[in-house]
Design a protein around this motif. Sequence first.
Motif, mmCIF file in Angstrom:
data_model
loop_
_atom_site.group_PDB
_atom_site.id
_atom_site.type_symbol
_atom_site.label_atom_id
_atom_site.label_comp_id
_atom_site.label_asym_id
_atom_site.label_seq_id
_atom_site.Cartn_x
_atom_site.Cartn_y
_atom_site.Cartn_z
ATOM 1 N N PHE A 1 -3.389 19.833 -5.714
ATOM 2 C CA PHE A 1 -4.156 18.623 -5.437
ATOM 3 C C PHE A 1 -3.939 18.143 -4.005
ATOM 4 C CE2 PHE A 1 -4.704 13.997 -5.328
ATOM 5 C CZ PHE A 1 -5.958 13.865 -5.910
ATOM 6 N N PHE A 2 -2.754 18.422 -3.458
ATOM 7 C CA PHE A 2 -2.408 17.920 -2.127
ATOM 8 C C PHE A 2 -2.460 19.001 -1.051
ATOM 9 C CE2 PHE A 2 -0.249 15.492 -5.375
ATOM 10 C CZ PHE A 2 -0.550 14.188 -5.019
ATOM 11 N N LEU A 3 -2.917 20.186 -1.423
ATOM 12 C CA LEU A 3 -2.904 21.292 -0.468
ATOM 13 C C LEU A 3 -3.861 21.008 0.673
ATOM 14 C CD1 LEU A 3 -1.705 24.050 0.133
ATOM 15 C CD2 LEU A 3 -3.628 25.074 -1.088
ATOM 16 N N HIS A 4 -3.293 20.970 1.870
ATOM 17 C CA HIS A 4 -4.088 20.703 3.069
ATOM 18 C C HIS A 4 -4.597 22.021 3.622
ATOM 19 C CE1 HIS A 4 -5.438 19.337 6.927
ATOM 20 N NE2 HIS A 4 -4.441 19.904 7.583
ATOM 21 N N THR A 5 -5.898 22.149 3.734
ATOM 22 C CA THR A 5 -6.498 23.366 4.274
ATOM 23 C C THR A 5 -6.541 23.288 5.797
ATOM 24 O OG1 THR A 5 -7.867 23.598 2.306
ATOM 25 C CG2 THR A 5 -8.512 24.868 4.240
ATOM 26 N N MET A 6 -5.856 24.250 6.440
ATOM 27 C CA MET A 6 -5.830 24.277 7.901
ATOM 28 C C MET A 6 -7.134 24.847 8.410
ATOM 29 S SD MET A 6 -2.666 23.285 8.603
ATOM 30 C CE MET A 6 -2.165 23.926 10.182
ATOM 31 N N ASN A 7 -7.721 24.186 9.386
ATOM 32 C CA ASN A 7 -8.914 24.775 9.991
ATOM 33 C C ASN A 7 -8.504 25.717 11.121
ATOM 34 O OD1 ASN A 7 -8.551 23.282 12.438
ATOM 35 N ND2 ASN A 7 -9.556 21.506 11.508
ATOM 36 N N LYS A 8 -9.447 26.428 11.652
ATOM 37 C CA LYS A 8 -9.138 27.454 12.642
ATOM 38 C C LYS A 8 -8.477 26.878 13.884
ATOM 39 C CE LYS A 8 -11.160 31.374 15.128
ATOM 40 N NZ LYS A 8 -12.377 32.116 15.434
ATOM 41 N N ALA A 9 -8.939 25.741 14.322
ATOM 42 C CA ALA A 9 -8.354 25.140 15.526
ATOM 43 C C ALA A 9 -6.905 24.786 15.317
ATOM 44 C CB ALA A 9 -9.157 23.900 15.926
ATOM 45 N N HIS A 16 0.818 -1.221 0.000
ATOM 46 C CA HIS A 16 0.000 0.000 0.000
ATOM 47 C C HIS A 16 0.850 1.268 0.000
ATOM 48 C CE1 HIS A 16 -4.044 -1.912 1.469
ATOM 49 N NE2 HIS A 16 -3.674 -2.314 0.283
ATOM 50 N N ALA A 17 1.935 1.282 0.792
ATOM 51 C CA ALA A 17 2.788 2.476 0.846
ATOM 52 C C ALA A 17 3.407 2.740 -0.524
ATOM 53 C CB ALA A 17 3.884 2.299 1.903
ATOM 54 N N ASP A 18 3.861 1.672 -1.196
ATOM 55 C CA ASP A 18 4.450 1.809 -2.531
ATOM 56 C C ASP A 18 3.415 2.322 -3.531
ATOM 57 O OD1 ASP A 18 6.617 1.261 -4.522
ATOM 58 O OD2 ASP A 18 5.112 -0.143 -5.283
ATOM 59 N N LEU A 19 2.205 1.784 -3.460
ATOM 60 C CA LEU A 19 1.138 2.232 -4.363
ATOM 61 C C LEU A 19 0.781 3.688 -4.128
ATOM 62 C CD1 LEU A 19 -1.288 -0.854 -4.190
ATOM 63 C CD2 LEU A 19 0.245 -0.233 -6.084
ATOM 64 N N LEU A 20 0.678 4.080 -2.854
ATOM 65 C CA LEU A 20 0.291 5.452 -2.521
ATOM 66 C C LEU A 20 1.362 6.439 -2.966
ATOM 67 C CD1 LEU A 20 -1.662 7.429 -1.226
ATOM 68 C CD2 LEU A 20 -0.605 6.948 0.992
ATOM 69 N N LEU A 21 2.636 6.104 -2.736
ATOM 70 C CA LEU A 21 3.714 7.000 -3.164
ATOM 71 C C LEU A 21 3.725 7.141 -4.678
ATOM 72 C CD1 LEU A 21 6.195 8.703 -2.507
ATOM 73 C CD2 LEU A 21 7.575 6.618 -2.622
ATOM 74 N N GLY A 22 3.577 6.035 -5.379
ATOM 75 C CA GLY A 22 3.610 6.079 -6.835
ATOM 76 C C GLY A 22 2.475 6.885 -7.432
ATOM 77 N N VAL A 23 1.251 6.652 -6.974
ATOM 78 C CA VAL A 23 0.109 7.375 -7.534
ATOM 79 C C VAL A 23 0.146 8.844 -7.117
ATOM 80 C CG1 VAL A 23 -1.583 6.985 -5.664
ATOM 81 C CG2 VAL A 23 -2.350 7.139 -8.052
ATOM 82 N N SER A 24 0.683 9.140 -5.937
ATOM 83 C CA SER A 24 0.810 10.534 -5.496
ATOM 84 C C SER A 24 1.780 11.296 -6.387
ATOM 85 C CB SER A 24 1.288 10.589 -4.040
ATOM 86 O OG SER A 24 0.339 10.018 -3.166
ATOM 87 N N LEU A 25 2.896 10.659 -6.720
ATOM 88 C CA LEU A 25 3.877 11.316 -7.583
ATOM 89 C C LEU A 25 3.304 11.583 -8.967
ATOM 90 C CD1 LEU A 25 6.703 12.389 -7.917
ATOM 91 C CD2 LEU A 25 7.517 10.070 -8.335
ATOM 92 N N LEU A 26 2.537 10.639 -9.492
ATOM 93 C CA LEU A 26 1.906 10.856 -10.790
ATOM 94 C C LEU A 26 0.879 11.980 -10.741
ATOM 95 C CD1 LEU A 26 1.473 7.202 -12.068
ATOM 96 C CD2 LEU A 26 2.665 9.036 -13.259
ATOM 97 N N LEU A 27 0.089 12.021 -9.673
ATOM 98 C CA LEU A 27 -0.911 13.082 -9.541
ATOM 99 C C LEU A 27 -0.255 14.455 -9.355
ATOM 100 C CD1 LEU A 27 -3.515 11.235 -7.289
ATOM 101 C CD2 LEU A 27 -3.889 12.053 -9.629
ATOM 102 N N PHE A 28 0.885 14.472 -8.662
ATOM 103 C CA PHE A 28 1.615 15.739 -8.497
ATOM 104 C C PHE A 28 2.068 16.265 -9.858
ATOM 105 C CE2 PHE A 28 5.504 18.207 -7.893
ATOM 106 C CZ PHE A 28 5.100 19.105 -6.926
ATOM 107 N N GLU A 29 2.580 15.385 -10.696
ATOM 108 C CA GLU A 29 3.055 15.806 -12.010
ATOM 109 C C GLU A 29 1.906 16.172 -12.938
ATOM 110 O OE1 GLU A 29 5.480 12.531 -13.215
ATOM 111 O OE2 GLU A 29 7.179 13.130 -11.946
ATOM 112 N N GLU A 30 0.769 15.500 -12.785
ATOM 113 C CA GLU A 30 -0.371 15.763 -13.662
ATOM 114 C C GLU A 30 -1.194 16.967 -13.220
ATOM 115 O OE1 GLU A 30 -1.576 14.274 -16.457
ATOM 116 O OE2 GLU A 30 0.149 12.926 -16.641
ATOM 117 N N LYS A 31 -1.401 17.098 -11.922
ATOM 118 C CA LYS A 31 -2.330 18.109 -11.406
ATOM 119 C C LYS A 31 -1.656 19.223 -10.620
ATOM 120 C CE LYS A 31 -6.214 14.892 -11.274
ATOM 121 N NZ LYS A 31 -6.965 15.602 -12.321
ATOM 122 N N GLY A 32 -0.371 19.045 -10.293
ATOM 123 C CA GLY A 32 0.347 20.082 -9.573
ATOM 124 C C GLY A 32 0.144 20.003 -8.074
ATOM 125 N N PRO A 33 0.800 20.911 -7.324
ATOM 126 C CA PRO A 33 0.765 20.858 -5.858
ATOM 127 C C PRO A 33 -0.602 21.122 -5.248
ATOM 128 C CG PRO A 33 1.926 22.824 -6.639
ATOM 129 C CD PRO A 33 1.699 21.964 -7.830
#
Length: 412
Positions: free
Chosen positions: A400-408, A381-398
């Motif tokens: 896609f992974f931007l984490h929105t911080m909530n107020k807390a 699973h870790a290998d699959l997640l890293l691989g698909v994440s890298l492809l999505l980063f190259e296809e969709k840019g940063p």
Amino acid sequence: MENERQKRYSTDVLLAEFFAQDDLKALAVDAGALLECPLLVLDDTFHVTAHHRPLGFTDPLFQETVRQGQITYEAGAVISQSDALSAGKADYVKLDGSEYRRRFAPLISSGVRLGYLICVDIDDHLQNIPPETWNTVEQVLAKQAFIETSRHDKPFETAEDILMHLLDGGFSSAPYFYLQTSGTYLADFHPTGFALIDLTAYHNEYLGKRHLKDELRARFPQSHSFLYRGDIFLFLHGTKDFNGFSALAEEFRLKVVMSDGLCDLFELPALYRTAHEALELMMDYRFHGGSVCMVAQLRTPLLLKNIEGRSDLIAKEIRALAAHDRENDTQYCETLYHYLTCCRSLKKTCDALFTHRNTVLYRIHRMQDDFLIPLDDSAVHADLLLGVSLLLFEEKGPDFFLHTMNKAESEE
């Protein structure tokens, strides 16, 4: 006439001064006399290390720069925005607050950019100076700057000098660093973090109002802001400043990144490196995630940025899945990503994709049966997640992974 001009711009005196003395300030005076203009020599942090001001020359901007010991943030923005300077060439610029045009030129020695030479064109004659004269002047000043920068016994004059030496990795131990802070505000200074401001897109459309430095002092009075390697560095005292930075960024067209929490000033270099990389990521043309971010929001895209282009690390099954998405405009890679990050929860995956349960279930079965992706084997699973994440980063840019911080989170 040609001989007269060559005599006028003879560099013999400057070269003789360079070999006879070891003094950048004296060389700056000789260079100013040779070029017949006022000038400033800056280091790579935009601080004034030497200058020449001819008798009778008056220019409020020049005089204030010498008095402050550094150029304004607006002048720093000019350097950051100039394509010519980025390419190692000179550029002519007219600054607000002065009637004179200025010639900016990088000072480079042994491939290292040590600072800048700024010459004030008081009578439009600088463009007539022969290129070989400029080349000699810039090389001599750059070599002397390199010599003086290389000295390890150079005393620290201000708290800013100490901080910049720290950020440069100049202190080998925490005790030595804290010994140098004695007698400065740093001796009892406990910020919670810092922010970096990029000036590439800076614009002050409020002519006559306070400059950016004045605005920072007014809005963040305990920030102790200063220019470091082309960016503005300022300290934070609680992440509640986020909204204040948002307004500032919108007003002046800035990009701002806020660091992780700072417990010890000696930790600054490590945190700075990550924050600077985050700020560079925010300048990526594919980034549309806003003008103000926290490093914590960008950790995943930062990790992926550092291995971008390494398709050899991606399993062939994932590459085949991505090829199918590109050719058929499908969302198998996004489905796989969310399925793994949602701990294989079908409901959470559907919610993340805003997609019907049957559609997601169909994709999962196809990934297993047609693309031979072993979703039931938790060991990969870790290998699959890293691989698909890298492809999505190259296809969709940063974004896609931007984490929105909530107020807390932002107020912790």
